[in-house]
Structures are given as C-alpha cells and as structure tokens.
Write a protein that holds these residues in place. Sequence first.
Motif, short mmCIF file in Angstrom:
data_model
loop_
_atom_site.label_atom_id
_atom_site.label_comp_id
_atom_site.label_asym_id
_atom_site.label_seq_id
_atom_site.Cartn_x
_atom_site.Cartn_y
_atom_site.Cartn_z
N ILE A 120 1.76 -2.33 -2.26
CA ILE A 120 2.08 -1.15 -1.48
C ILE A 120 2.73 -0.07 -2.35
O ILE A 120 2.36 1.09 -2.29
CB ILE A 120 2.98 -1.52 -0.28
CG1 ILE A 120 2.09 -2.24 0.76
CG2 ILE A 120 3.63 -0.30 0.34
CD1 ILE A 120 2.83 -2.93 1.84
N LYS A 121 3.68 -0.48 -3.21
CA LYS A 121 4.32 0.49 -4.09
C LYS A 121 3.32 1.11 -5.06
O LYS A 121 3.45 2.27 -5.43
CB LYS A 121 5.46 -0.17 -4.85
CG LYS A 121 6.66 -0.42 -3.95
CD LYS A 121 7.89 -0.88 -4.72
CE LYS A 121 9.07 -1.01 -3.78
NZ LYS A 121 9.61 -2.35 -3.70
N SER A 122 2.32 0.34 -5.47
CA SER A 122 1.34 0.85 -6.43
C SER A 122 0.45 1.96 -5.85
O SER A 122 -0.07 2.79 -6.58
CB SER A 122 0.46 -0.28 -6.98
OG SER A 122 -0.51 -0.65 -6.03
N VAL A 123 0.29 1.96 -4.52
CA VAL A 123 -0.57 2.98 -3.91
C VAL A 123 0.19 4.07 -3.16
O VAL A 123 -0.36 5.12 -2.88
CB VAL A 123 -1.59 2.34 -2.91
CG1 VAL A 123 -2.47 1.33 -3.61
CG2 VAL A 123 -0.90 1.73 -1.71
N ALA A 124 1.45 3.81 -2.82
CA ALA A 124 2.23 4.78 -2.03
C ALA A 124 2.46 6.06 -2.84
O ALA A 124 2.74 6.00 -4.03
CB ALA A 124 3.56 4.16 -1.61
#
Length: 125
Positions: A120-124
């Motif tokens: 999630i952090k990689s795409v947010a």
Amino acid sequence: MSTTLMGTILIVEDTLSELELMSHYLRESGYNVINAIGAKEALNKVLEQKPDVIVTDVVMPGMSGFELCRRLKTHPVTEKIPIVICSSKNQEIDRLWGMKQGADAYLTKPFTREQILRAIKSVAL
C-alpha cells in the motif's frame, strides 16, 4: 486516542476471513477501511467514497478483480486511484496479467501484515 488517519483503503474481497484480516491490519496501522464483498459493490463505493487505494482479490463471483481493475483504470473518475491486487494466484503470468490490467502492485496470499502495508505504501500518492 489521537491517531492520524493515513488515508482510506477500499478492500474488495469475497472471503470474509480474508476481509477481516486485511481490515484489521490496516485499521491497526491507522487507515480508514471500506469493505466491499464483490466488484459490483466496489464500483459503487469507489464513486461514492473516493478511496486513496484499492486492494482487490482476483477470483470473485460475477466480476473478477482483473476486470474490476480494467474498469477502474479506464474510468476518468477512478483512473488515478492506485490498485493493489491481492491474490492466491502466485504465478508470474498472473502478476504480469494483473499489471497489464492496470494494477499498481501485486501481492500474493498468504501475506504478512508487513507485506500488505509495504504494498500500500509503495503505491499511495
């Protein structure tokens, strides 16, 4: 409790135990979580609630996560929302197909709490 919400995640998953687990991990980490049991429900909720990230299963009755991904990425209102596909399909061909449908990340089940948060952090934005 003064935890700052880090954003809203829509989880699309038809297996309740998986849905509960993902919701638990994300809520505990400070995210606001919206649940949808299938792709059709997800399409309605995306337009109403504009989540920051969508996490979707692939194999669901009615419409697959791949098809959901394709629809969201071709709709002007939802095309910019990052999508993480979370699937038990763990072959490289599945991952490549998911990315071709517009997914921003591909996570295979079973996953750890760290793996889903990292995805999630990689795409947010």
